[in-house]
Design a protein around this motif. Structure first.
Motif, PDB file in Angstrom:
ATOM      1  N   LYS A  75       4.643 -37.657  37.493  1.00 48.17           N
ATOM      2  CA  LYS A  75       4.479 -36.361  38.002  1.00 48.17           C
ATOM      3  C   LYS A  75       4.128 -36.654  39.965  1.00 48.17           C
ATOM      4  O   LYS A  75       4.597 -36.414  40.770  1.00 48.17           O
ATOM      5  CB  LYS A  75       3.405 -35.515  37.506  1.00 48.17           C
ATOM      6  N   THR A  76       2.954 -37.854  39.930  1.00 49.79           N
ATOM      7  CA  THR A  76       3.009 -37.732  41.684  1.00 49.79           C
ATOM      8  C   THR A  76       3.399 -38.735  42.785  1.00 49.79           C
ATOM      9  O   THR A  76       3.799 -37.846  43.253  1.00 49.79           O
ATOM     10  CB  THR A  76       1.161 -38.227  41.411  1.00 49.79           C
ATOM     11  N   THR A  77       4.050 -39.564  41.659  1.00 47.37           N
ATOM     12  CA  THR A  77       5.462 -39.978  42.219  1.00 47.37           C
ATOM     13  C   THR A  77       6.456 -39.746  42.950  1.00 47.37           C
ATOM     14  O   THR A  77       6.751 -39.725  43.743  1.00 47.37           O
ATOM     15  CB  THR A  77       6.004 -41.209  41.790  1.00 47.37           C
ATOM     16  N   THR A  78       7.181 -38.423  41.286  1.00 49.38           N
ATOM     17  CA  THR A  78       8.043 -37.584  42.090  1.00 49.38           C
ATOM     18  C   THR A  78       7.612 -36.167  43.703  1.00 49.38           C
ATOM     19  O   THR A  78       8.828 -36.109  44.411  1.00 49.38           O
ATOM     20  CB  THR A  78       8.333 -36.483  40.917  1.00 49.38           C
ATOM     21  N   PHE A  79       6.022 -35.807  43.222  1.00 50.21           N
ATOM     22  CA  PHE A  79       5.838 -35.452  44.893  1.00 50.21           C
ATOM     23  C   PHE A  79       5.676 -36.285  45.795  1.00 50.21           C
ATOM     24  O   PHE A  79       6.658 -36.073  46.528  1.00 50.21           O
ATOM     25  CB  PHE A  79       4.017 -34.880  44.205  1.00 50.21           C
ATOM     26  N   ASN A  80       5.685 -37.030  45.822  1.00 48.69           N
ATOM     27  CA  ASN A  80       5.441 -38.113  46.863  1.00 48.69           C
ATOM     28  C   ASN A  80       6.235 -38.619  47.397  1.00 48.69           C
ATOM     29  O   ASN A  80       7.237 -38.730  48.377  1.00 48.69           O
ATOM     30  CB  ASN A  80       4.653 -39.705  46.640  1.00 48.69           C
ATOM     31  N   ILE A  81       7.769 -38.385  47.026  1.00 45.41           N
ATOM     32  CA  ILE A  81       9.123 -38.909  46.571  1.00 45.41           C
ATOM     33  C   ILE A  81      10.158 -37.425  47.287  1.00 45.41           C
ATOM     34  O   ILE A  81      10.507 -37.019  48.634  1.00 45.41           O
ATOM     35  CB  ILE A  81       9.934 -39.004  46.227  1.00 45.41           C
ATOM     36  N   ILE A  82       9.806 -36.301  46.546  1.00 47.39           N
ATOM     37  CA  ILE A  82       9.870 -35.250  47.229  1.00 47.39           C
ATOM     38  C   ILE A  82       9.128 -34.523  48.612  1.00 47.39           C
ATOM     39  O   ILE A  82       9.643 -34.403  49.649  1.00 47.39           O
ATOM     40  CB  ILE A  82       9.375 -33.970  46.829  1.00 47.39           C
ATOM     41  N   ALA A  83       7.732 -35.024  48.922  1.00 47.31           N
ATOM     42  CA  ALA A  83       7.503 -34.778  50.013  1.00 47.31           C
ATOM     43  C   ALA A  83       7.672 -35.991  51.592  1.00 47.31           C
ATOM     44  O   ALA A  83       6.537 -36.116  52.745  1.00 47.31           O
ATOM     45  CB  ALA A  83       5.520 -34.939  50.452  1.00 47.31           C
ATOM     46  N   GLY A  84       8.468 -37.216  50.847  1.00 48.03           N
ATOM     47  CA  GLY A  84       8.368 -38.261  51.521  1.00 48.03           C
ATOM     48  C   GLY A  84       8.093 -39.924  52.243  1.00 48.03           C
ATOM     49  O   GLY A  84       7.416 -39.754  53.360  1.00 48.03           O
ATOM     50  N   THR A  85       7.056 -38.990  51.618  1.00 48.42           N
ATOM     51  CA  THR A  85       5.838 -40.398  51.208  1.00 48.42           C
ATOM     52  C   THR A  85       6.012 -41.570  51.112  1.00 48.42           C
ATOM     53  O   THR A  85       6.193 -42.496  51.585  1.00 48.42           O
ATOM     54  CB  THR A  85       4.663 -40.013  50.650  1.00 48.42           C
TER      55      THR A  85
END
Length: 252
Positions: free
Chosen positions: A44-54
């Motif tokens: 979940k958090t990995t997905t967020f970090n990809i979407i946010a550009g991290t």
């Protein structure tokens, strides 16, 4: 039918031999509250970090408002109207609440926000910040140093600061963690209010008692892959979801 503000297609991320996100597909509609859930380590958090550009993706596509944002740095993604909050509060220390919220509007400034030429623009953003502070319930603390805020108040500050950037969508990473029952009720009302303003919400959360009454749809991950999606009622009844949560129906 609502249009999609965010589209994720075939998203894949590997860390060495571990595939953290595996060919993930989902979309977030305008003004929708979408939950992203799954056991610990589901991606979940990995997905967020990809979407946010991290993080950079290994494969796939992410489109926001019709344009690809894959590979863009976080500040450019934020400037396009996609904001995020974090699991831990991150205020700018030594500054009052009002100025912290105004910093969140930096993506909307055409000039250096601290230059004299920006004074008219600064006043506009100051009024906007004051309105947002009232919206999240911190009006009585606008001049307080952020170091004096409680944990729950700090979480509300994070939300006001994200809204100051005039987003079209916000990513919430476990916003309910560490909050009291009263604070959870307030937070749920604020998130509903955000969606009512036409801002889409993508929400990671472990507290199903908080998330399921709030979300319009839910996407469930396990081992980096989507195993279910649908309304909260549909997800509750899905056998694969129950198995992923070790058959603990009470958790859902």
């Amino acid at each position: 039918m609502q249009g999609s503000i965010l589209e994720v297609r075939r998203l894949t991320k590997r860390f060495g031999g571990l595939t953290a996100v595996a060919g993930l597909d989902f979309n977030l509609r305008d003004g929708e509250i979408l939950g992203l859930i799954g056991p610990n380590g589901a991606g979940k958090t990995t997905t967020f970090n990809i979407i946010a550009g991290t993080y950079a993706a290994d494969e796939g596509e992410i489109r926001f408002a019709g344009d690809s944002i894959l590979g863009l740095p976080p500040h450019q993604i934020a400037r396009r109207g996609l904001m995020r909050t974090f699991q831990h509060n991150r205020p700018f220390s030594g500054m009052p609440v009002l100025e912290n919220v105004m910093v969140g509007a930096h993506t909307q400034f055409r000039r250096n926000p601290f230059s004299r030429k920006a004074s008219g623009e600064e006043q506009k953003q100051r009024r906007r910040a004051e309105e947002l502070i009232e919206f999240v319930g911190l009006a009585g603390l606008r001049d307080a140093d952020v170091g004096t805020l409680s944990f729950g108040q700090g979480r509300l500050l994070e939300i006001a600061r994200a809204l100051a950037g005039e987003p079209r969508a916000i990513l919430f990473d476990e916003p309910a963690a560490g909050l009291t029952a009263a604070e959870l009720d307030r937070l749920a009302g604020i998130i509903r209010g955000i969606a009512e303003r036409g801002i889409a919400v993508l929400l990671i959360e472990h507290d199903m008692r908080f998330l399921l009454p709030l979300a319009e749809r839910v996407v469930v991950l396990n081992f980096g892959a989507r195993i279910a999606q649908g309304t909260p009622q549909e997800v509750r009844a899905d056998r694969a979801v129950m198995d992923a949560y070790l058959g603990d129906a009470a958790a859902l």
